[in-house]
Motif scaffolding. Structure first.
Motif, PDB file in Angstrom:
ATOM      1  N   ILE A  55       0.824  -1.209   0.000  1.00  0.00           N
ATOM      2  CA  ILE A  55       0.000   0.000   0.000  1.00  0.00           C
ATOM      3  C   ILE A  55       0.849   1.247   0.000  1.00  0.00           C
ATOM      4  CG2 ILE A  55      -2.109  -0.943   1.035  1.00  0.00           C
ATOM      5  CD1 ILE A  55      -0.943   0.149   3.725  1.00  0.00           C
ATOM      6  N   GLY A  56       2.132   1.059  -0.003  1.00  0.00           N
ATOM      7  CA  GLY A  56       2.984   2.237  -0.069  1.00  0.00           C
ATOM      8  C   GLY A  56       4.367   1.906   0.420  1.00  0.00           C
ATOM      9  N   ARG A  57       5.239   2.942   0.285  1.00  0.00           N
ATOM     10  CA  ARG A  57       6.615   2.742   0.733  1.00  0.00           C
ATOM     11  C   ARG A  57       6.981   3.871   1.657  1.00  0.00           C
ATOM     12  NH1 ARG A  57       9.911  -0.389  -3.382  1.00  0.00           N
ATOM     13  NH2 ARG A  57       8.290  -1.640  -4.333  1.00  0.00           N
ATOM     14  N   LYS A  58       7.853   3.620   2.522  1.00  0.00           N
ATOM     15  CA  LYS A  58       8.315   4.651   3.441  1.00  0.00           C
ATOM     16  C   LYS A  58       9.821   4.694   3.412  1.00  0.00           C
ATOM     17  CE  LYS A  58       5.378   5.922   7.229  1.00  0.00           C
ATOM     18  NZ  LYS A  58       4.847   5.550   8.542  1.00  0.00           N
ATOM     19  N   GLU A  59      10.365   5.933   3.522  1.00  0.00           N
ATOM     20  CA  GLU A  59      11.815   6.058   3.540  1.00  0.00           C
ATOM     21  C   GLU A  59      12.296   6.407   4.924  1.00  0.00           C
ATOM     22  OE1 GLU A  59      13.140   7.354  -0.868  1.00  0.00           O
ATOM     23  OE2 GLU A  59      12.144   8.902   0.324  1.00  0.00           O
ATOM     24  N   PHE A  60      13.370   5.754   5.344  1.00  0.00           N
ATOM     25  CA  PHE A  60      13.955   6.015   6.651  1.00  0.00           C
ATOM     26  C   PHE A  60      15.372   6.507   6.470  1.00  0.00           C
ATOM     27  CE2 PHE A  60      10.494   3.183   7.495  1.00  0.00           C
ATOM     28  CZ  PHE A  60       9.947   3.671   8.681  1.00  0.00           C
ATOM     29  N   VAL A  61      15.731   7.530   7.220  1.00  0.00           N
ATOM     30  CA  VAL A  61      17.045   8.152   7.073  1.00  0.00           C
ATOM     31  C   VAL A  61      17.914   7.806   8.274  1.00  0.00           C
ATOM     32  CG1 VAL A  61      18.256  10.359   6.967  1.00  0.00           C
ATOM     33  CG2 VAL A  61      16.075  10.061   5.778  1.00  0.00           C
ATOM     34  N   SER A  62      19.199   7.544   7.991  1.00  0.00           N
ATOM     35  CA  SER A  62      20.165   7.413   9.075  1.00  0.00           C
ATOM     36  C   SER A  62      21.499   7.986   8.598  1.00  0.00           C
ATOM     37  CB  SER A  62      20.304   5.945   9.491  1.00  0.00           C
ATOM     38  OG  SER A  62      20.678   5.175   8.377  1.00  0.00           O
ATOM     39  N   ILE A  63      22.436   8.199   9.512  1.00  0.00           N
ATOM     40  CA  ILE A  63      23.707   8.831   9.153  1.00  0.00           C
ATOM     41  C   ILE A  63      24.764   7.745   8.944  1.00  0.00           C
ATOM     42  CG2 ILE A  63      24.665   9.160  11.498  1.00  0.00           C
ATOM     43  CD1 ILE A  63      25.233  12.124  10.461  1.00  0.00           C
ATOM     44  N   THR A  64      25.681   7.959   7.982  1.00  0.00           N
ATOM     45  CA  THR A  64      26.752   6.974   7.758  1.00  0.00           C
ATOM     46  C   THR A  64      27.930   7.299   8.661  1.00  0.00           C
ATOM     47  OG1 THR A  64      27.873   8.272   6.095  1.00  0.00           O
ATOM     48  CG2 THR A  64      26.128   6.820   5.310  1.00  0.00           C
ATOM     49  N   SER A  65      28.963   6.473   8.604  1.00  0.00           N
ATOM     50  CA  SER A  65      30.111   6.724   9.484  1.00  0.00           C
ATOM     51  C   SER A  65      30.842   8.007   9.069  1.00  0.00           C
ATOM     52  CB  SER A  65      31.067   5.528   9.474  1.00  0.00           C
ATOM     53  OG  SER A  65      31.502   5.295   8.163  1.00  0.00           O
ATOM     54  N   ILE A  66      30.849   8.291   7.756  1.00  0.00           N
ATOM     55  CA  ILE A  66      31.494   9.534   7.303  1.00  0.00           C
ATOM     56  C   ILE A  66      30.714  10.736   7.807  1.00  0.00           C
ATOM     57  CG2 ILE A  66      32.181  10.889   5.275  1.00  0.00           C
ATOM     58  CD1 ILE A  66      32.460   8.260   3.765  1.00  0.00           C
ATOM     59  N   GLY A  67      29.378  10.644   7.650  1.00  0.00           N
ATOM     60  CA  GLY A  67      28.515  11.735   8.120  1.00  0.00           C
ATOM     61  C   GLY A  67      28.665  11.933   9.617  1.00  0.00           C
ATOM     62  N   SER A  68      28.771  10.812  10.301  1.00  0.00           N
ATOM     63  CA  SER A  68      28.863  10.850  11.743  1.00  0.00           C
ATOM     64  C   SER A  68      30.141  11.557  12.195  1.00  0.00           C
ATOM     65  CB  SER A  68      28.823   9.418  12.248  1.00  0.00           C
ATOM     66  OG  SER A  68      28.973   9.376  13.614  1.00  0.00           O
ATOM     67  N   GLU A  69      31.218  11.376  11.422  1.00  0.00           N
ATOM     68  CA  GLU A  69      32.491  12.010  11.753  1.00  0.00           C
ATOM     69  C   GLU A  69      32.369  13.532  11.620  1.00  0.00           C
ATOM     70  OE1 GLU A  69      35.723   9.819   9.814  1.00  0.00           O
ATOM     71  OE2 GLU A  69      36.897  11.664  10.140  1.00  0.00           O
ATOM     72  N   ILE A  70      31.645  13.933  10.558  1.00  0.00           N
ATOM     73  CA  ILE A  70      31.441  15.375  10.356  1.00  0.00           C
ATOM     74  C   ILE A  70      30.606  15.955  11.488  1.00  0.00           C
ATOM     75  CG2 ILE A  70      30.245  17.062   8.876  1.00  0.00           C
ATOM     76  CD1 ILE A  70      31.353  15.390   6.512  1.00  0.00           C
ATOM     77  N   ALA A  71      29.553  15.193  11.877  1.00  0.00           N
ATOM     78  CA  ALA A  71      28.701  15.670  12.972  1.00  0.00           C
ATOM     79  C   ALA A  71      29.536  15.932  14.221  1.00  0.00           C
ATOM     80  CB  ALA A  71      27.616  14.639  13.264  1.00  0.00           C
ATOM     81  N   GLU A  72      30.555  15.143  14.418  1.00  0.00           N
ATOM     82  CA  GLU A  72      31.377  15.290  15.612  1.00  0.00           C
ATOM     83  C   GLU A  72      32.441  16.382  15.468  1.00  0.00           C
ATOM     84  OE1 GLU A  72      33.207  11.585  17.219  1.00  0.00           O
ATOM     85  OE2 GLU A  72      31.105  10.918  17.123  1.00  0.00           O
ATOM     86  N   ASN A  73      33.154  16.388  14.306  1.00  0.00           N
ATOM     87  CA  ASN A  73      34.320  17.278  14.159  1.00  0.00           C
ATOM     88  C   ASN A  73      34.059  18.525  13.319  1.00  0.00           C
ATOM     89  OD1 ASN A  73      35.699  15.267  15.548  1.00  0.00           O
ATOM     90  ND2 ASN A  73      36.216  14.222  13.645  1.00  0.00           N
ATOM     91  N   GLY A  74      32.882  18.642  12.750  1.00  0.00           N
ATOM     92  CA  GLY A  74      32.609  19.776  11.879  1.00  0.00           C
ATOM     93  C   GLY A  74      33.138  19.541  10.483  1.00  0.00           C
ATOM     94  N   PHE A  75      32.793  20.432   9.516  1.00  0.00           N
ATOM     95  CA  PHE A  75      33.246  20.283   8.132  1.00  0.00           C
ATOM     96  C   PHE A  75      34.699  20.695   8.015  1.00  0.00           C
ATOM     97  CE2 PHE A  75      28.657  20.658   7.444  1.00  0.00           C
ATOM     98  CZ  PHE A  75      28.449  19.677   6.491  1.00  0.00           C
ATOM     99  N   PRO A  76      35.505  19.986   7.255  1.00  0.00           N
ATOM    100  CA  PRO A  76      36.908  20.404   7.048  1.00  0.00           C
ATOM    101  C   PRO A  76      36.958  21.774   6.369  1.00  0.00           C
ATOM    102  CG  PRO A  76      36.357  18.519   5.625  1.00  0.00           C
ATOM    103  CD  PRO A  76      35.221  18.703   6.568  1.00  0.00           C
ATOM    104  N   GLU A  77      35.943  22.082   5.529  1.00  0.00           N
ATOM    105  CA  GLU A  77      35.918  23.393   4.846  1.00  0.00           C
ATOM    106  C   GLU A  77      35.912  24.535   5.866  1.00  0.00           C
ATOM    107  OE1 GLU A  77      33.989  20.834   3.976  1.00  0.00           O
ATOM    108  OE2 GLU A  77      33.709  20.723   1.808  1.00  0.00           O
ATOM    109  N   THR A  78      35.209  24.298   6.971  1.00  0.00           N
ATOM    110  CA  THR A  78      35.159  25.318   8.018  1.00  0.00           C
ATOM    111  C   THR A  78      36.567  25.617   8.519  1.00  0.00           C
ATOM    112  OG1 THR A  78      33.069  24.349   8.669  1.00  0.00           O
ATOM    113  CG2 THR A  78      34.037  25.964  10.183  1.00  0.00           C
TER     114      THR A  78
END
Lengths: 510, 550
Positions: free
Chosen positions: A59-82
């Motif tokens: 009857i339908g599809r649902k999408e679920f989002v999660s963070i990858t290990s690379i994303g998780s590293e950015i969440a912790e240390n910020g963007f290198p561009e910064t």
């Protein structure tokens, strides 16, 4: 109908009962209504689908989002561009592109794509190799994005519908469909099912009762006598049973045991002898002259002897030496050469099972007496599909005052029948240094066709008399490897001594 | 064993019987004990093999045909040259200094036939087989064939200085005898036979022209034979007189079978003279009683005499029980009367015997060790073990380095490969080898082998020992598990044993024991040392035991 109902598993019954209240459920609703946890419910649904009692539709599809290990590293240390922007901003006049990696403490190869990214977003200006910060406040943009990373990391898995448009855009941008491990986010799609009862299913429901169904007879049930009231569920007895690892004989061993059993049954007594032999018992005692062509370095494995070679037992040494040198003592002409005493003591790997027969003759055998050995022997051969470094030879002798060539042929005929399972045989004249007359037996094996099954003969007087036996002695040897290979279903002789555990475990009895 | 080739057409021609053909050839080959290995219908080539190392006369087309004709058709060629007196000029003079080097020679010349392709092929083959197999790679026998037209008589066989030079076969320049040993391929191959002597054997004709340097190489001038040559000279040199004479006889009858006329030579030694080819007058007696007893046939003296004569022997009747047999001059394999009885049996036909059953009663049994091994095997199978069987020869590295134990290994002096360079002294390394190769097979692994080992330490002195070796591998394998297995085994064998803590390089210290039975150390039990496991690249804990079976 009754039988179908009786075979239903309690889980299946519980699911069907839920449909008494309504015809259509979602997964979660059905779990609640049937009181079955989701993971077990899946099994019950599969079983019922096979029986056609329910059906499912998407009857339908649902999408679920999660963070990858690379994303998780950015969440912790910020963007290198910064970090880059901060370093550039701390230098009033900007910084040369060349010095930037050192200032950042990063490898140039990693810095370059980041600079490219900053340039694309007009966050920096580059002039004459000098990089400067632009007017735009890209750091703030990055901070905003970072907050989204942090939020998703905290949430773990989240339904995409619960995110804001900005957040969804960030996620979609950071999601790489082909190589999810390189992206910042994962998006997993789940199919939403609707489960409904079929007409067949509905027809069954009135017959269902919630029963005390017993899966396993337990000591408690037996002790309490409650098994009498219980209904013991019927099994589908044709389902595959789990595979068992069992202990068993090696298949080649089984084959050899069968041969031994035959020989014991035919009145043969087992004899044995050493693997590391001297040339005396392996060859000299068998009247093979020391210059015989089968005795050189390319036919036999010699063993390095680190000790003083042992003397050969008397009177055998003197008798055998005399048989070789002139033979007169034994009504023979002998070989007419000087017997080499050092050579006869040399150690070799037993090259023929007949060495054991020679030792048995010297040990005062019974008369009449019959002896056999299943002996490892060694030949100097290149190892391939038909030659191994060592192999089993089945050998034996029969000592009897009334034995003769016609009886030898009778014995061979018996072997053909008992061991190769054939009565179709042919005898051919043959040559062995230690027997006269000598014969080869060819037998028509039911599968292999004509094979050379064995060689035999009556020991020469130059062999028996020096070892102290006056009666005639039959000597025989059987080649069993090819028959063993047929019964084991292999065509490479090396597999008889395989190191492959699965092969050995899976091989059947013979 | 000697294999020899010839054309089918050539062989059938020489047998000369219409009833013999490719289909039934094998039956006729019974007479010579040769085996038909292959027939190539395109080249008409037959590959035959003969294992009778005492009948070098059979390793050729001519010898095969000759024996088939005699045994199967009672047809015999008359080799009258054996009775001929040599012509006065047909002489080989032998230098007494050859004594201790290569003293004997025999030879003859051939006329009356042109060398055909087939004859040349067979001559070269016979030369090879007789020199390599019978002549122990030319040490005992070497043969030379020459263009007789170029030879000036008498021939001289001398012990020559090493500085003597001539042009060896296949070379365009002269070389000294020493140079030939160093440079000529045949010199390198066969030089070791004479290298140790001060002087070398040399054959020259009367003009001093070198014929050959036996047993190494012929001269490029006289020692070259080709299709179309009409007159040949053949010589045989060696270290043993009888063998030299025999081989000369075989070469002579082979060439005579192609129509060659053989002219014998006188061989003049210092103090005696011989003729070659010449008959052996070496007779052997055979009795009827012995023949009856050995064959089980009710044979008469007439039948025995007739068969042996038919097979090729010259037979004299001594009395109603005894015959005296002189074999043909190309045979010297009759050592005992049983050899004559076999010739009789072949003539009678092995397949014409009526096989009889043994009639004496004997009780069969397995050895005590086999019985014990059987019991152990059953107990281990009952404990869910899979039996394995492996080679006894193995690699030194596996037995010693990987096990951290270098002691007492019996090494093969002439290994074919290092993989099989030693005799196993323990089976545990082989069980570990199996473990290392099967990390993907479902765990637990419970395997054992019962088999023989030998070692070179002083106590055992290469003696063969029977061992039981057991290995368990899985993630929780430990001493307690292997110890209960040993305990159950010994309990059901009715053997009381003790474990004594010991140190062994292949096992973990503190988890190793000697197995003591009746006060004697019969084996070792323990957890395999992690370094050993690492050496084998095994990622699973292993424990095991090995004990003597006696």
């Amino acid at each position: 109908m009754n039988e179908t109902v009786e075979r239903l598993h309690p889980l299946e019954i519980a699911v069907l009962m839920a449909f008494k209240k309504k015809d259509v459920f979602s997964n979660e609703e059905l779990s609640v209504a049937s009181e079955i946890p989701v993971n077990q419910l899946r099994t019950a649904i599969e079983w019922l689908l096979l029986k056609n009692f329910i059906k499912t539709s998407e009857i339908g599809r649902k999408e679920f989002v999660s963070i990858t290990s690379i994303g998780s590293e950015i969440a912790e240390n910020g963007f290198p561009e910064t970090k880059i922007l901060e370093v550039i901003a701390s230098n009033q006049d900007g910084i040369s592109l060349k010095d930037l990696p050192t200032a950042l403490g990063m490898e140039p190869a990693k810095v370059n794509p980041l600079i490219g990214n900053l340039r694309k977003n007009s966050a920096v200006v580059i002039e004459n190799g000098i990089i400067k910060k632009s007017e735009s406040d890209f750091i703030a943009t990055l901070e905003k994005r970072l907050s989204i990373f942090k939020k998703i990391k905290e949430l773990g898995t989240v339904d995409i519908c619960e995110l804001s448009k900005e957040e969804v855009d960030e996620v979609r941008q950071g999601f790489k469909k082909r190589t999810p491990e390189k992206g910042f986010f994962r998006i997993d799609e789940k199919i939403l099912l609707e489960i409904s009862i079929t007409e067949e299913g509905k027809a069954v429901i009135p017959f269902l009762k919630i029963r005390q169904v017993v899966n396993q007879i337990t000591p408690q049930l037996l002790a309490s006598g409650k098994w009498r009231e219980a209904e013991i569920r019927k099994y589908d007895i044709n389902l595959n049973a789990p595979k068992l690892l069992i202990g068993k004989k090696h298949p080649y061993r089984q084959f050899l045991e069968n041969v031994r059993q035959k020989l014991v049954g035919l009145g043969f007594e087992e004899m044995s002898g050493p693997l590391v032999e001297n040339e005396f018992w392996d060859m000299d005692a068998l009247f093979m002259p020391q210059f015989h062509s089968a005795r050189n370095i390319h036919d036999v494995y010699f063993v390095k002897n680190t000790e003083k070679p042992k003397d050969i037992e008397e009177p055998f040494y003197s008798n055998v030496k005399s048989a070789h040198e002139n033979g007169k003592q034994f009504a023979s002409k002998g070989w007419g050469y000087t017997f080499d005493e050092e050579r006869t003591k040399r150690l070799i790997m037993r090259s023929q099972g007949t060495a054991i027969s020679a030792r048995t003759l010297a040990s005062g055998p019974k008369n009449p007496g019959k002896y056999f050995a299943v002996a490892r022997c060694f030949r100097y051969d290149q190892i391939d599909a038909t030659h191994g470094t060592d192999f089993f030879q089945v050998e034996g002798i029969a000592v009897d005052e009334n034995i003769n060539f016609a009886k030898l042929l009778g014995l061979l005929k018996l072997f053909a029948k008992e061991i190769a399972g054939t009565e179709e045989i042919k005898f051919r004249p043959a040559y062995f240094p230690f027997t006269e007359p000598s014969v080869e037996m060819h037998a028509k094996h039911p599968i292999l066709g004509w094979i050379e099954l064995g060689g035999a003969g009556i020991f020469r007087k130059e062999v028996t008399l020096p070892l102290g036996v006056k009666s005639p002695v039959i000597a025989w040897g059987l080649g069993i490897d090819r028959m063993a290979m047929v019964s084991l279903g292999i065509n490479d002789i090396r597999q008889l001594f395989s190191h492959d555990l699965d092969f050995i475990r899976d091989s059947k009895g013979v | 064993m000697p294999g020899y080739n010839c054309s089918l057409k050539g062989l059938l021609n020489m047998i000369g019987k219409e009833e013999v053909n490719l289909e039934n050839l094998e039956d006729y080959l019974d007479a010579v004990k040769s085996e038909l290995k292959e027939y190539d219908s395109e080249t008409d080539e037959l590959k035959l093999e003969n294992n009778d190392t005492n009948r070098p006369d059979l390793w050729s087309l001519e010898g095969t045909a000759r024996q088939i004709k005699a045994c199967m058709f009672d047809e015999h060629a008359d080799y009258d040259f054996f009775d001929k007196t040599p012509k006065a000029e047909n002489v080989i003079k032998v230098d007494p200094n050859l004594k201790g080097i290569r003293p004997y020679i025999a030879g003859f010349s051939v006329s009356g036939t042109k060398v055909t392709d087939e004859l040349l092929k067979q001559l070269i083959q016979a030369q090879e087989k007789l020199c390599d197999n019978f002549g122990r790679k030319r040490e005992l026998i070497a043969i030379g064939i020459y263009d007789f037209n170029k030879v000036k008589l008498p021939v001289h066989y001398v012990a020559s200085e090493k500085t003597k030079s001539f042009m060896p076969l296949g070379f365009e320049e002269e070389m000294t005898l020493s140079e030939i040993l160093e440079k000529h391929p045949k010199g390198i191959q066969y030089g070791n036979i004479v290298a140790k002597f001060d002087k070398f054997p040399l054959l020259t004709d009367d003009s001093g022209e070198v014929m050959s340097f036996p047993p190494v190489i012929n001269s490029n001038n006289l020692g070259k034979v080709k299709v179309g040559d009409e007159n040949l000279f053949v010589e045989v040199t060696g270290t043993e007189k009888e063998s030299v004479m025999l081989v000369a006889n075989i070469m002579a009858v082979n060439i005579a079978d192609h129509g060659g006329i053989i002219e014998p030579f006188t061989i003049e030694y210092e103090s005696e003279k011989f003729v070659s080819p010449s008959k052996f007058e070496d007779s052997t007696e055979v009795t009827l009683d012995f023949t009856k007893k050995l064959t089980g046939l009710d044979v008469t003296i007439d039948e025995l005499e007739n068969s042996l004569r038919k097979f090729g022997h010259v037979v004299k009747r001594i009395d109603e029980n005894t015959l005296s047999c002189t074999p043909p001059s190309y045979r010297r394999d009759i050592l005992h009367m049983s050899d004559l009885v076999e010739d009789y049996c072949i003539c009678y036909g092995y397949n014409n015997f009526v096989p009889k059953m043994l009639d004496s009663f004997t009780v069969g049994s397995e050895s005590d060790i086999s019985k014990l091994e059987k019991l152990m095997r059953e107990l281990l199978i009952g404990m869910n073990f899979q039996e394995v069987m492996t080679y006894i020869l193995t690699s030194k590295e596996n037995q010693t380095v990987k096990m951290r134990d270098e002691s007492g290994i019996a090494e093969i002096a002439n290994p074919m490969t290092e993989t099989y360079g030693v005799v196993r002294k323990s089976i545990i390394p082989i069980l570990l080898e199996i473990e290392s190769k099967n990390p993907r097979a479902e765990y637990p692994h419970r395997i054992f082998e019962i088999g023989e080992v030998a070692s070179a330490d002083e106590k055992t002195s290469y003696e063969t020992k029977h061992k039981l070796s057991v290995l368990v591998a899985h993630s929780n394998a430990n001493f307690s598990e292997i110890s209960s297995i040993l305990q159950a085994l010994m309990y059901y064998l009715g053997r009381e044993y003790k474990l004594e803590p010991i140190e062994h390089p292949s096992y973990i210290v503190g988890r190793t024991g000697a197995i003591i039975y009746k006060g004697e150390n019969i084996g070792v039990i323990g957890e395999i040392h992690p370094e050993v496991l690492e050496n084998w690249s095994i990622g699973m804990p292993c424990c095991g035991f090995e004990l003597d079976i006696k």
